[in-house]
Design an enzyme around this catalytic site. Structure first.
Site, PDB file in Angstrom:
ATOM      1  N   ARG A  22      28.143  66.495  50.936  1.00 40.00           N
ATOM      2  CA  ARG A  22      28.606  65.608  49.590  1.00 40.00           C
ATOM      3  C   ARG A  22      28.121  65.944  48.464  1.00 40.00           C
ATOM      4  NH1 ARG A  22      27.011  62.851  45.511  1.00 40.00           N
ATOM      5  NH2 ARG A  22      25.432  61.974  46.536  1.00 40.00           N
ATOM      6  N   ASP A  23      26.803  65.672  48.306  1.00 41.64           N
ATOM      7  CA  ASP A  23      26.215  66.044  47.054  1.00 41.64           C
ATOM      8  C   ASP A  23      25.928  67.403  46.946  1.00 41.64           C
ATOM      9  OD1 ASP A  23      24.332  65.988  45.034  1.00 41.64           O
ATOM     10  OD2 ASP A  23      23.187  64.746  45.668  1.00 41.64           O
ATOM     11  N   HIS A 219      16.218  59.557  47.191  1.00 37.29           N
ATOM     12  CA  HIS A 219      17.140  60.575  47.143  1.00 37.29           C
ATOM     13  C   HIS A 219      16.561  61.344  45.736  1.00 37.29           C
ATOM     14  CE1 HIS A 219      21.316  62.413  46.553  1.00 37.29           C
ATOM     15  NE2 HIS A 219      20.807  62.709  45.766  1.00 37.29           N
ATOM     16  N   HIS A 221      15.706  65.050  43.542  1.00 35.09           N
ATOM     17  CA  HIS A 221      16.324  66.498  43.190  1.00 35.09           C
ATOM     18  C   HIS A 221      14.822  67.289  42.975  1.00 35.09           C
ATOM     19  CE1 HIS A 221      20.493  65.997  43.304  1.00 35.09           C
ATOM     20  NE2 HIS A 221      20.319  64.986  43.299  1.00 35.09           N
ATOM     21  N   CYS A 252      24.595  66.297  40.307  1.00 34.98           N
ATOM     22  CA  CYS A 252      25.736  65.656  39.944  1.00 34.98           C
ATOM     23  C   CYS A 252      26.317  66.426  39.035  1.00 34.98           C
ATOM     24  CB  CYS A 252      25.125  64.276  39.379  1.00 34.98           C
ATOM     25  SG  CYS A 252      26.435  63.310  38.690  1.00 34.98           S
ATOM     26  N   ASN A 261      19.193  69.559  45.265  1.00 34.58           N
ATOM     27  CA  ASN A 261      18.541  68.464  46.090  1.00 34.58           C
ATOM     28  C   ASN A 261      17.285  69.152  46.749  1.00 34.58           C
ATOM     29  OD1 ASN A 261      20.143  65.701  46.624  1.00 34.58           O
ATOM     30  ND2 ASN A 261      21.464  67.624  46.396  1.00 34.58           N
TER      31      ASN A 261
HETATM   32  C1  LIG Z   1      35.342  55.963  39.183  1.00 34.33           C
HETATM   33  C2  LIG Z   1      36.434  56.965  38.963  1.00 34.33           C
HETATM   34  C3  LIG Z   1      37.495  56.868  40.000  1.00 34.33           C
HETATM   35  C4  LIG Z   1      36.888  56.098  37.648  1.00 34.33           C
HETATM   36  O1  LIG Z   1      37.935  56.985  36.915  1.00 34.33           O
HETATM   37  P1  LIG Z   1      39.155  56.539  36.000  1.00 34.33           P
HETATM   38  O2  LIG Z   1      39.694  57.583  35.661  1.00 34.33           O
HETATM   39  O3  LIG Z   1      38.618  55.614  35.079  1.00 34.33           O
HETATM   40  O4  LIG Z   1      39.977  55.745  37.159  1.00 34.33           O
HETATM   41  P2  LIG Z   1      40.949  54.934  36.984  1.00 34.33           P
HETATM   42  O5  LIG Z   1      40.776  53.605  37.946  1.00 34.33           O
HETATM   43  O6  LIG Z   1      41.499  54.624  35.588  1.00 34.33           O
HETATM   44  O7  LIG Z   1      42.187  55.672  38.009  1.00 34.33           O
HETATM   45  C5  LIG Z   1      42.834  56.861  37.518  1.00 34.33           C
HETATM   46  C6  LIG Z   1      43.635  57.657  38.670  1.00 34.33           C
HETATM   47  O8  LIG Z   1      42.702  57.739  39.486  1.00 34.33           O
HETATM   48  C7  LIG Z   1      43.109  56.968  40.874  1.00 34.33           C
HETATM   49  N1  LIG Z   1      41.761  56.482  41.549  1.00 34.33           N
HETATM   50  C8  LIG Z   1      41.077  55.722  41.205  1.00 34.33           C
HETATM   51  N2  LIG Z   1      39.918  55.500  41.776  1.00 34.33           N
HETATM   52  C9  LIG Z   1      40.060  56.515  42.960  1.00 34.33           C
HETATM   53  C10 LIG Z   1      39.719  56.544  44.005  1.00 34.33           C
HETATM   54  N3  LIG Z   1      38.421  56.207  44.406  1.00 34.33           N
HETATM   55  N4  LIG Z   1      40.075  57.884  44.771  1.00 34.33           N
HETATM   56  C11 LIG Z   1      41.265  58.199  44.642  1.00 34.33           C
HETATM   57  N5  LIG Z   1      42.064  58.170  43.547  1.00 34.33           N
HETATM   58  C12 LIG Z   1      41.510  57.174  42.643  1.00 34.33           C
HETATM   59  C13 LIG Z   1      43.916  55.801  40.301  1.00 34.33           C
HETATM   60  O9  LIG Z   1      44.925  55.168  41.219  1.00 34.33           O
HETATM   61  C14 LIG Z   1      44.684  56.514  39.190  1.00 34.33           C
HETATM   62  O10 LIG Z   1      45.628  57.309  39.733  1.00 34.33           O
HETATM   63  P3  LIG Z   1      47.073  57.552  38.571  1.00 34.33           P
HETATM   64  O11 LIG Z   1      47.662  56.221  38.633  1.00 34.33           O
HETATM   65  O12 LIG Z   1      46.610  58.254  37.668  1.00 34.33           O
HETATM   66  O13 LIG Z   1      47.738  58.506  39.709  1.00 34.33           O
HETATM   67  C15 LIG Z   1      35.950  58.184  38.527  1.00 34.33           C
HETATM   68  O14 LIG Z   1      35.129  58.099  37.234  1.00 34.33           O
HETATM   69  C16 LIG Z   1      35.086  58.653  39.625  1.00 34.33           C
HETATM   70  O15 LIG Z   1      35.616  58.951  40.834  1.00 34.33           O
HETATM   71  N6  LIG Z   1      33.667  59.048  39.517  1.00 34.33           N
HETATM   72  C17 LIG Z   1      32.942  59.611  40.522  1.00 34.33           C
HETATM   73  C18 LIG Z   1      32.447  60.853  40.027  1.00 34.33           C
HETATM   74  C19 LIG Z   1      31.377  61.370  40.912  1.00 34.33           C
HETATM   75  O16 LIG Z   1      31.863  61.567  42.177  1.00 34.33           O
HETATM   76  N7  LIG Z   1      30.096  61.784  40.845  1.00 34.33           N
HETATM   77  C20 LIG Z   1      29.321  62.715  41.479  1.00 34.33           C
HETATM   78  C21 LIG Z   1      28.598  61.514  42.394  1.00 34.33           C
HETATM   79  S1  LIG Z   1      27.242  60.535  41.743  1.00 34.33           S
HETATM   80  C22 LIG Z   1      26.179  61.495  42.233  1.00 34.33           C
HETATM   81  O17 LIG Z   1      25.961  62.603  42.644  1.00 34.33           O
HETATM   82  C23 LIG Z   1      24.591  60.876  42.002  1.00 34.33           C
HETATM   83  C24 LIG Z   1      23.882  60.634  43.348  1.00 34.33           C
HETATM   84  C25 LIG Z   1      24.753  59.591  44.033  1.00 34.33           C
HETATM   85  O18 LIG Z   1      24.144  61.993  44.278  1.00 34.33           O
HETATM   86  C26 LIG Z   1      22.857  60.204  43.146  1.00 34.33           C
HETATM   87  C27 LIG Z   1      21.747  60.909  42.179  1.00 34.33           C
HETATM   88  O19 LIG Z   1      21.157  61.901  42.495  1.00 34.33           O
HETATM   89  O20 LIG Z   1      21.451  60.268  41.317  1.00 34.33           O
END
Ligand SMILES: CC(C)(COP(=O)([O-])OP(=O)([O-])OC[C@H]1O[C@@H](n2cnc3c(N)ncnc32)[C@H](O)[C@@H]1OP(=O)([O-])[O-])[C@@H](O)C(=O)NCCC(=O)NCCSC(=O)C[C@@](C)(O)CC(=O)[O-]
Length: 325
Positions: A22-23, A219, A221, A252, A261
């Site tokens: 994933r990450d 977690h 990095h 991220c 990581n």
């Molecule tokens: C939260 C959102 C979805 C908001 O994104 P948004 O654009 O505000 O979403 P929305 O609710 O307005 O929806 C937009 C479109 O996306 C669809 N949608 C909505 N949700 C989903 C979903 N879950 N799966 C699939 N589709 C989805 C939804 O149905 C819609 O489709 P449309 O009507 O345009 O066809 C977006 O910002 C997002 O997914 N962000 C995640 C980003 C991410 O993955 N970041 C990396 C992980 S975090 C990280 O790495 C840190 C961590 C965990 O490792 C720990 C650390 O080190 O700190």
């Protein structure tokens, strides 16, 4: 001691949660073919890793690298003894994760609200609302079918967008995640700002305020080279689950300057050398690394242990008489 599938009597002192699929993959432009991911995950599990974060339920437009997460989850839950974890950014993602059969869901809540807006496009209040929705979804299931829900507090030790992060805010938001329905919280050093003194201090503050059971995992990095020093501090304080990524891949994509990581291979060596059982078999771990290297040609993989090899005569912690330090 009997040794089965890389686990010594099945017991571990410190659990390593492998987050590479994933990450790791979310930060690499190449999209790893689904069949390669399956081979890699099977190899990781066969090395003795008992929890693997296999993907994210996020819009495929945002992270095409993880668009096959549902298929990967369905495959991984067929691997005996493996806890299949996924990241979910919202209720929609949690619902998809449940449909696929994931055992554990992690939702990130960034202590830096600026990072939260970049990452999830949501304020703290909005993320907490999603957590309440996910809790309701889980509570509608029979208890034995409910996946575990973890709230991961990102940017706990500092943020490239906001700079220093308030430790009181870490504790406050951790409490709010638990109140909203998370089973436990985790601390994440998203951009590699943490140092061992800070890690010890934040852990103590969280446990003092929220109770010892509120948090077991961290977690980290390695962006500034502090990763393993931070692990040592966390483990000595009592953390029992440490996230890591094979080859140190990861970061991220929505946090400027975030990089890899801590390296699973080096982490296993550190812990085993100190006498902690991880349940991981080195030979098989290095075979899994070979699967990863073949699937991501040209991508750098990090780690000292894979370069240097094990010291002569080195034994797994469980095979030695020594007690953990
Ligand atoms: C939260 C959102 C979805 C908001 O994104 P948004 O654009 O505000 O979403 P929305 O609710 O307005 O929806 C937009 C479109 O996306 C669809 N949608 C909505 N949700 C989903 C979903 N879950 N799966 C699939 N589709 C989805 C939804 O149905 C819609 O489709 P449309 O009507 O345009 O066809 C977006 O910002 C997002 O997914 N962000 C995640 C980003 C991410 O993955 N970041 C990396 C992980 S975090 C990280 O790495 C840190 C961590 C965990 O490792 C720990 C650390 O080190 O700190």
């Amino acid at each position: 001691m009997s040794k089965v599938d890389g686990k010594v009597d099945g017991k571990v002192d410190i659990e390593i949660s492998e987050v590479g699929p994933r990450d790791g993959l979310q930060s690499i432009a190449t999209v790893m073919p689904t069949e390669d991911k399956k081979r890699w995950i099977a190899a990781l599990a066969s090395a003795g890793l008992q929890e693997i974060e296999v993907g994210s339920f996020v819009p495929p437009k945002l992270l095409p690298q993880l668009a096959d997460t549902a298929e990967i989850v369905r495959y991984a839950i067929g691997i005996g003894g493996l806890r299949v974890a996924v990241l979910v950014p919202n209720l929609r993602g949690a619902s998809d994760a449940l449909a696929a059969g994931a055992h554990k869901l992690t939702i990130p809540l960034s202590v830096s609200e600026t990072h939260s807006l970049k990452n999830l496009r949501k304020t703290h209040t909005q993320v907490l609302e999603e957590v309440r929705g996910i809790r309701a979804l889980l509570d509608a299931l029979p208890p034995d079918q409910r996946p575990q829900l973890e709230g991961s507090l990102s940017t706990c030790f500092g943020c490239t967008l906001e700079g220093p992060v308030s430790e009181d805010a870490v504790v406050r938001l951790g409490g709010q995640l638990l109140d909203a329905g998370c089973d436990e919280i985790g601390l994440s050093d998203t951009t590699g700002y943490g140092n061992p003194v800070q890690v010890r201090r934040v852990l103590r503050k969280v446990w003092n305020a929220l109770g010892r059971d509120s948090l077991n995992g961290i977690h980290l990095h390695n962006t500034r080279g502090q990763g393993l020093a931070n692990v040592l501090a966390a483990v000595e304080e009592g953390v029992t689950t440490v996230d890591a990524s094979m080859g140190g891949i990861g970061g991220c994509p929505f946090a400027p300057g975030a990089s890899g990581n801590i390296v699973t291979e080096d982490l296993v060596f550190l812990l085993e050398a100190m006498g902690y059982r991880t349940g991981v078999d080195f030979e098989r771990l290095l075979s899994a690394r070979a699967v990863l290297a073949a699937a991501l040609p040209g991508e750098p993989l990090y780690g000292f242990l894979p370069e240097a090899g094990l010291p002569r005569g080195f034994e797994l912690a469980g095979e030695r008489a020594a007690e953990p330090v």
